[in-house]
Design an enzyme around this catalytic site. Structure first.
Site, PDB file in Angstrom:
ATOM      1  N   HIS A 169       7.698 -22.869   8.099  1.00  0.00           N
ATOM      2  CA  HIS A 169       9.131 -22.661   7.891  1.00  0.00           C
ATOM      3  C   HIS A 169       9.987 -23.697   8.620  1.00  0.00           C
ATOM      4  O   HIS A 169      11.149 -23.870   8.306  1.00  0.00           O
ATOM      5  CB  HIS A 169       9.551 -21.229   8.244  1.00  0.00           C
ATOM      6  N   GLU A 225      11.731 -20.524  23.477  1.00  0.00           N
ATOM      7  CA  GLU A 225      12.273 -19.240  23.023  1.00  0.00           C
ATOM      8  C   GLU A 225      12.594 -18.396  24.240  1.00  0.00           C
ATOM      9  O   GLU A 225      11.845 -18.420  25.228  1.00  0.00           O
ATOM     10  CB  GLU A 225      11.253 -18.507  22.172  1.00  0.00           C
ATOM     11  N   ASP A 249       0.084 -20.792  17.478  1.00  0.00           N
ATOM     12  CA  ASP A 249       1.301 -20.206  16.911  1.00  0.00           C
ATOM     13  C   ASP A 249       2.389 -21.253  16.682  1.00  0.00           C
ATOM     14  O   ASP A 249       3.133 -21.181  15.704  1.00  0.00           O
ATOM     15  CB  ASP A 249       1.800 -19.112  17.870  1.00  0.00           C
ATOM     16  N   LYS A 290      13.931 -25.991   7.606  1.00  0.00           N
ATOM     17  CA  LYS A 290      15.174 -26.025   8.383  1.00  0.00           C
ATOM     18  C   LYS A 290      15.967 -27.272   8.017  1.00  0.00           C
ATOM     19  O   LYS A 290      15.423 -28.389   8.005  1.00  0.00           O
ATOM     20  CB  LYS A 290      14.863 -26.033   9.893  1.00  0.00           C
ATOM     21  N   LYS A 305       7.368 -18.998  25.333  1.00  0.00           N
ATOM     22  CA  LYS A 305       8.142 -17.763  25.179  1.00  0.00           C
ATOM     23  C   LYS A 305       8.727 -17.428  26.549  1.00  0.00           C
ATOM     24  O   LYS A 305       8.169 -17.813  27.587  1.00  0.00           O
ATOM     25  CB  LYS A 305       7.230 -16.617  24.745  1.00  0.00           C
ATOM     26  N   ARG A 325       0.823  -1.220   0.000  1.00  0.00           N
ATOM     27  CA  ARG A 325       0.000   0.000   0.000  1.00  0.00           C
ATOM     28  C   ARG A 325       0.848   1.257   0.000  1.00  0.00           C
ATOM     29  O   ARG A 325       0.499   2.253  -0.613  1.00  0.00           O
ATOM     30  CB  ARG A 325      -0.875   0.025   1.257  1.00  0.00           C
ATOM     31  N   HIS A 352       4.212 -26.135  13.794  1.00  0.00           N
ATOM     32  CA  HIS A 352       5.610 -26.577  13.861  1.00  0.00           C
ATOM     33  C   HIS A 352       5.799 -27.856  14.684  1.00  0.00           C
ATOM     34  O   HIS A 352       6.483 -28.781  14.274  1.00  0.00           O
ATOM     35  CB  HIS A 352       6.493 -25.479  14.466  1.00  0.00           C
TER      36      HIS A 352
HETATM   37  C1  BG6 Z   1       6.740 -18.497  14.146  1.00  0.00           C
HETATM   38  C2  BG6 Z   1       5.922 -17.986  15.299  1.00  0.00           C
HETATM   39  O1  BG6 Z   1       5.970 -19.302  13.314  1.00  0.00           O
HETATM   40  O2  BG6 Z   1       7.811 -19.271  14.660  1.00  0.00           O
HETATM   41  C3  BG6 Z   1       6.769 -17.161  16.241  1.00  0.00           C
HETATM   42  O3  BG6 Z   1       4.855 -17.182  14.803  1.00  0.00           O
HETATM   43  C4  BG6 Z   1       7.964 -17.954  16.683  1.00  0.00           C
HETATM   44  O4  BG6 Z   1       6.015 -16.744  17.377  1.00  0.00           O
HETATM   45  C5  BG6 Z   1       8.689 -18.531  15.482  1.00  0.00           C
HETATM   46  O5  BG6 Z   1       8.810 -17.072  17.385  1.00  0.00           O
HETATM   47  C6  BG6 Z   1       9.794 -19.467  15.930  1.00  0.00           C
HETATM   48  O6  BG6 Z   1      10.559 -19.806  14.817  1.00  0.00           O
HETATM   49  P1  BG6 Z   1      12.072 -20.216  14.956  1.00  0.00           P
HETATM   50  O7  BG6 Z   1      12.488 -20.533  13.560  1.00  0.00           O
HETATM   51  O8  BG6 Z   1      12.774 -19.021  15.530  1.00  0.00           O
HETATM   52  O9  BG6 Z   1      12.091 -21.366  15.871  1.00  0.00           O
END
Ligand code: BG6
Length: 511
Positions: free
Chosen positions: A186, A224, A243, A190, A348, A47, A248
């Site tokens: 994602h 984390e 999340d 890895k 977290k 935008r 994951h």
């Molecule tokens: C993301 C989450 O998908 O993965 C985040 O939305 C999280 O909250 C992140 O911090 C963690 O990814 P990685 O690759 O740092 O383990």
């Protein structure tokens, strides 16, 4: 590495953080390794009104900060060459009337650059746009593959719950075929997650033991050390279950639990992952409290520094019950894993950032050298360290030198960093390159996403319907609520703690 066909990568949400921090730096790293096609461009859409030059300047900054490849003088020249391939088009994604202009822009660029009418569309926008953009693209003939390939990459979150995920799937499949859809998780990008498959299926020593006969339980941790930062607004509507767990962590469980695929290709591998997810034993709503622990970090002092609690973060409701920590126990009801508990946890503001899978093997059936019961209960462990300090650690018993037959646990430890010249590509680098090549192996298939949401659903329902289920407070800098230890029923077993609590105030509290 293979070179993809000529194409244009179209990024919706190009003025956002993901494009700046992850996507463009990852594509640059591919360019730096000479694995992009000769005719290639990125068209950023957002935008914010930006000229091509201003967009390039901003992306240059992102590349300098976040690209992983070497950053010496030879790279500067490459960065400049790469920036010439970047274009920008100010665009309101919601306005259908603007898509004709987008199409013109795209085809003009295509004929100037010779990119063979191959387009990848990347949705790096808020999720509310995931149903809007594909539909408008299709109305303007941009989903049909008659004259070139058309692929659509969809970022997480893929839905908010089972119903919304199903609706999103249906909506996408109206305009794009499953083969054109690339749902990003994602974690699958890895390197060390992919190495799980190699560890399991190329080593004769592990695979025969990888089942209920030899494995006592499996533990998966993704912790984390940071809080929600400036993502409080997003996180409030998400929480750790959506999340991290739904995507994951269940994916990691899928890779640990799957059967060997018949072939190394997209369908064979994804077929096996989905079977595991479909075999997860549903946790009944009334059992959620017993099998799932949720927590939320509260303010504390970490390494001498005062740290905010979750409720004090920007964009967070001061009475929020959103979980920043989840630990759970579940079973995979199939022939390989019948009766083996899987324990997963994520949070977290824990003491460290680590993602690891721990396979705990059963003790030997007869404790020949057990002079004391602690040794008798010792189990071999295989620790697959996904990040950081990627590697593999095997714990096993050795004779203590000297008289008698005393046994002590020792480590056999491999670190990726010990391999000379090892370059670990970023997850986005790998995934984007795969999509450019048309390989969806490392992307989530619709049925897998659905199965994961199905498993998570009763937990979401229980938390929504029963406010008696506690959100346990844990001081930032600790390993989460104490009660998570009770999930592991064997008295002599506990989670693996890669490091100690960092918070001075070790007390736990109820919210
Ligand atoms: C993301 C989450 O998908 O993965 C985040 O939305 C999280 O909250 C992140 O911090 C963690 O990814 P990685 O690759 O740092 O383990």
């Amino acid at each position: 590495m293979k070179i993809p066909k000529n194409h244009i990568l179209v990024i919706f949400g190009a003025s956002g953080d993901l494009t700046y921090r992850k996507l463009v730096p990852a594509v640059f790293d591919l360019y730096d390794q000479n694995v992009l096609p000769e005719k290639f461009a990125i068209l950023g859409l957002g935008r914010t009104a930006l000229s091509d030059e201003a967009f390039r300047e901003k992306m240059k900054e992102g590349i300098e900060k976040f690209a992983l490849n070497k950053k010496d003088a030879s790279v500067t020249e490459k960065v400049n060459q790469f920036l010439d391939k970047l274009y920008y088009h100010a665009f309101n994604t919601k306005a259908e009337e603007e898509y004709a202009g987008l199409k013109d822009k795209l085809f003009t660029l295509d004929s100037q650059l010779g990119t063979d009418k191959n387009f990848i569309f990347y949705l790096a926008t808020p999720p509310s746009m995931y149903t809007v953009i594909p539909c408008h693209l299709a109305k303007h003939g941009l989903s049909s593959e008659e004259d070139g390939f058309r692929r659509l990459i969809v970022e997480k979150p893929f839905g908010y719950d089972l119903e919304t995920a199903n609706k999103l799937n249906e909506s996408l499949l109206k305009d794009f075929d499953e083969e054109q859809l690339y749902r990003i998780d994602h974690y699958l990008g890895k390197e060390t997650v992919q190495n799980l498959l190699v560890t399991r299926f190329s080593n004769a020593i592990y695979e025969p033991l990888w089942n209920r006969n030899y494995v006592s339980h499996v533990e998966i941790t993704s912790s984390e050390s940071i809080g929600v930062g400036n993502r409080g607004g997003y996180y409030e509507g998400s929480g750790a279950l959506r999340d991290m767990v739904q995507n994951h962590l269940l994916l990691l469980a899928g890779l640990v639990g799957m059967e060997p695929p018949a072939l190394i290709n997209s369908n064979s591998i994804r077929n096996e992952i989905v079977k595991v997810l479909q075999s997860l034993r549903p946790i009944k709503e009334e059992d959620v409290e017993k099998y799932v622990i949720r927590g939320q970090y509260v303010g504390s002092t970490v390494k001498g520094q005062a740290v905010n609690g979750y409720r004090e973060e920007n964009g967070v409701n001061p009475e929020s019950r959103t979980e920043t920590y989840v630990a759970m126990k579940f079973f995979i009801d199939n022939m390989r894993w019948g009766g083996v508990p899987f324990y997963i946890r994520t949070g977290k503001m824990l003491p460290t950032r680590v993602t690891e899978v721990v396979i705990h093997f059963k003790p030997t059936p007869h404790h020949l050298f057990a002079s004391n019961s602690a040794i008798a209960q010792q189990q071999n462990q295989l620790v697959i360290r996904i990040q950081p300090d990627e590697g593999l650690l095997l714990k096993f018993g050795m004779k203590v030198p000297g008289a008698g037959f005393n046994v002590q646990n020792v480590n056999m430890d491999f670190h990726y960093s010990e391999l000379a010249d090892t370059y670990l590509p970023s997850a986005y680098e790998r995934l984007l390159h795969d999509c450019m090549l048309g390989d969806s192996t490392l992307y989530s298939r619709g049925d897998a996403v659905k199965a994961a949401w199905e498993f998570v659903k009763p937990i979401q329902e229980a938390w929504k319907n029963n406010d008696q289920i506690k959100v346990h407070g844990y001081p930032a800098g600790t390993w989460g609520p104490d009660v998570a230890d009770d999930l592991i029923e064997e008295p002599h077993l506990t989670w693996r703690y890669p490091c100690k609590n960092l918070a001075n105030d070790g007390n736990y509290c109820e919210l």
